[in-house]
Write a protein that holds these residues in place. Structure first.
Motif, PDB file in Angstrom:
ATOM      1  N   SER A 173       7.566  10.983  63.892  1.00  0.00           N
ATOM      2  CA  SER A 173       7.855  11.131  65.247  1.00  0.00           C
ATOM      3  C   SER A 173       8.008  12.691  66.046  1.00  0.00           C
ATOM      4  N   SER A 174       7.626  12.869  66.702  1.00  0.00           N
ATOM      5  CA  SER A 174       8.067  14.066  67.247  1.00  0.00           C
ATOM      6  C   SER A 174       8.822  14.301  68.150  1.00  0.00           C
ATOM      7  N   ALA A 175      10.169  15.256  68.454  1.00  0.00           N
ATOM      8  CA  ALA A 175      11.182  16.233  69.789  1.00  0.00           C
ATOM      9  C   ALA A 175      10.853  17.247  70.192  1.00  0.00           C
ATOM     10  N   TYR A 176      10.668  17.393  71.285  1.00  0.00           N
ATOM     11  CA  TYR A 176      11.569  18.714  71.971  1.00  0.00           C
ATOM     12  C   TYR A 176      13.056  18.861  71.913  1.00  0.00           C
ATOM     13  N   LEU A 177      13.740  20.127  71.752  1.00  0.00           N
ATOM     14  CA  LEU A 177      15.246  20.041  72.197  1.00  0.00           C
ATOM     15  C   LEU A 177      15.406  21.302  73.160  1.00  0.00           C
ATOM     16  N   VAL A 178      16.035  21.083  74.571  1.00  0.00           N
ATOM     17  CA  VAL A 178      15.811  22.147  74.878  1.00  0.00           C
ATOM     18  C   VAL A 178      17.384  22.893  74.873  1.00  0.00           C
ATOM     19  N   THR A 179      17.197  24.515  74.691  1.00  0.00           N
ATOM     20  CA  THR A 179      18.721  24.550  74.075  1.00  0.00           C
ATOM     21  C   THR A 179      18.837  26.011  74.297  1.00  0.00           C
ATOM     22  N   ASP A 180      19.890  26.556  75.244  1.00  0.00           N
ATOM     23  CA  ASP A 180      20.139  28.307  75.597  1.00  0.00           C
ATOM     24  C   ASP A 180      20.428  29.027  74.203  1.00  0.00           C
ATOM     25  N   GLU A 181      20.785  27.975  73.155  1.00  0.00           N
ATOM     26  CA  GLU A 181      20.389  29.281  71.978  1.00  0.00           C
ATOM     27  C   GLU A 181      19.873  28.584  70.413  1.00  0.00           C
ATOM     28  N   PRO A 182      17.844  28.620  70.953  1.00  0.00           N
ATOM     29  CA  PRO A 182      17.418  28.063  69.937  1.00  0.00           C
ATOM     30  C   PRO A 182      17.471  29.062  68.469  1.00  0.00           C
ATOM     31  N   ASP A 183      17.786  30.256  68.960  1.00  0.00           N
ATOM     32  CA  ASP A 183      17.546  30.445  67.272  1.00  0.00           C
ATOM     33  C   ASP A 183      19.396  30.041  65.906  1.00  0.00           C
ATOM     34  N   GLU A 184      20.050  29.412  66.939  1.00  0.00           N
ATOM     35  CA  GLU A 184      21.202  29.024  66.229  1.00  0.00           C
ATOM     36  C   GLU A 184      20.627  27.401  66.194  1.00  0.00           C
ATOM     37  N   VAL A 185      20.026  26.786  66.572  1.00  0.00           N
ATOM     38  CA  VAL A 185      20.158  25.559  67.007  1.00  0.00           C
ATOM     39  C   VAL A 185      19.150  24.921  65.071  1.00  0.00           C
ATOM     40  N   PHE A 186      18.128  26.110  65.709  1.00  0.00           N
ATOM     41  CA  PHE A 186      16.897  26.343  64.459  1.00  0.00           C
ATOM     42  C   PHE A 186      17.749  26.950  63.156  1.00  0.00           C
ATOM     43  N   ARG A 187      18.799  27.274  63.028  1.00  0.00           N
ATOM     44  CA  ARG A 187      18.911  28.457  61.795  1.00  0.00           C
ATOM     45  C   ARG A 187      19.722  26.725  61.562  1.00  0.00           C
ATOM     46  N   ARG A 188      20.501  26.457  62.237  1.00  0.00           N
ATOM     47  CA  ARG A 188      20.719  25.099  61.684  1.00  0.00           C
ATOM     48  C   ARG A 188      20.304  24.189  61.449  1.00  0.00           C
ATOM     49  N   ALA A 189      19.355  24.271  61.841  1.00  0.00           N
ATOM     50  CA  ALA A 189      18.569  22.842  61.328  1.00  0.00           C
ATOM     51  C   ALA A 189      17.617  22.749  59.895  1.00  0.00           C
ATOM     52  N   VAL A 190      16.950  24.249  60.289  1.00  0.00           N
ATOM     53  CA  VAL A 190      17.214  24.453  58.268  1.00  0.00           C
ATOM     54  C   VAL A 190      17.890  24.733  56.787  1.00  0.00           C
ATOM     55  N   GLU A 191      19.302  25.181  57.529  1.00  0.00           N
ATOM     56  CA  GLU A 191      20.493  24.651  56.998  1.00  0.00           C
ATOM     57  C   GLU A 191      21.076  23.749  56.603  1.00  0.00           C
ATOM     58  N   ALA A 192      20.937  22.692  57.628  1.00  0.00           N
ATOM     59  CA  ALA A 192      20.997  21.272  57.086  1.00  0.00           C
ATOM     60  C   ALA A 192      19.965  20.462  56.040  1.00  0.00           C
ATOM     61  N   GLY A 193      18.296  21.296  55.987  1.00  0.00           N
ATOM     62  CA  GLY A 193      18.098  20.666  55.293  1.00  0.00           C
ATOM     63  C   GLY A 193      16.158  20.425  55.643  1.00  0.00           C
ATOM     64  N   ALA A 194      16.236  20.822  56.878  1.00  0.00           N
ATOM     65  CA  ALA A 194      14.539  21.278  57.349  1.00  0.00           C
ATOM     66  C   ALA A 194      13.660  22.171  56.921  1.00  0.00           C
ATOM     67  N   THR A 195      12.706  21.557  57.040  1.00  0.00           N
ATOM     68  CA  THR A 195      11.308  23.005  56.124  1.00  0.00           C
ATOM     69  C   THR A 195      10.353  23.267  57.765  1.00  0.00           C
ATOM     70  N   VAL A 196      10.262  24.597  57.597  1.00  0.00           N
ATOM     71  CA  VAL A 196      10.343  25.488  59.164  1.00  0.00           C
ATOM     72  C   VAL A 196       8.364  25.075  58.683  1.00  0.00           C
ATOM     73  N   VAL A 197       8.109  24.741  60.184  1.00  0.00           N
ATOM     74  CA  VAL A 197       6.385  24.993  60.640  1.00  0.00           C
ATOM     75  C   VAL A 197       6.331  25.841  61.015  1.00  0.00           C
ATOM     76  N   GLN A 198       6.599  26.272  62.574  1.00  0.00           N
ATOM     77  CA  GLN A 198       6.208  27.651  62.905  1.00  0.00           C
ATOM     78  C   GLN A 198       8.129  28.648  63.200  1.00  0.00           C
ATOM     79  N   ASP A 199       7.799  29.509  62.373  1.00  0.00           N
ATOM     80  CA  ASP A 199       9.112  30.367  62.666  1.00  0.00           C
ATOM     81  C   ASP A 199       9.995  30.430  64.735  1.00  0.00           C
ATOM     82  N   MET A 200      10.468  30.975  64.654  1.00  0.00           N
ATOM     83  CA  MET A 200      11.236  31.216  65.907  1.00  0.00           C
ATOM     84  C   MET A 200      10.205  32.517  66.306  1.00  0.00           C
TER      85      MET A 200
END
Length: 130
Positions: free
Chosen positions: A75-102
């Motif tokens: 699956s693939s999804a797009y999450l819209v947020t006013d704080e994309p850097d923060e959500v991205f950081r939390r996702a990576v800290e929780a175990g996600a792998t970076v595909v494309q940096d912010m």
């Protein structure tokens, strides 16, 4: 936050380890609306509904032989947020792998993409399609 009754599109997914993904989804910012488990085996999520604070949500469950959604990790999804850097950081800290940096996008907004622990891709950005 949107009222669940106002949401018209729900992304659906199956997970091999629903409890691990619940932990990841919570860390990323999703909020539980409802989670129903198999009475004979509480480790099995039969149906769950989790809301994205900016609107929308996902439905998911454990991968099961009698399940309808079988493309685990596809699956693939797009999450819209006013704080994309923060959500991205939390996702990576929780175990996600970076595909494309912010990055700042040419079409507006800022965004990046990660892969969750089960192989699904999540783009996170501030760009709100209209």
């Amino acid at each position: 936050m949107s009222n669940a009754a106002d949401i018209r599109l729900w992304h659906t997914m199956s997970f091999r380890d629903a409890d691990a993904m619940i932990t990841w989804l919570s860390a990323t910012g999703f909020v539980e609306h409802a989670t129903y488990r198999d009475e004979s085996d509480p480790s099995v999520v039969v149906h769950a509904e989790w809301l994205w604070p900016g609107g929308g949500g996902i439905m998911f469950g454990s991968l099961r032989a009698d399940g309808v959604v079988t493309n685990v990790g596809g699956s693939s999804a797009y999450l819209v947020t006013d704080e994309p850097d923060e959500v991205f950081r939390r996702a990576v800290e929780a175990g996600a792998t970076v595909v494309q940096d912010m990055v700042d996008q040419d079409y507006g907004g800022r965004g990046g993409t990660v892969t969750d622990p089960e192989g699904n891709q999540w783009s996170v950005g501030s760009y709100q399609p209209s």
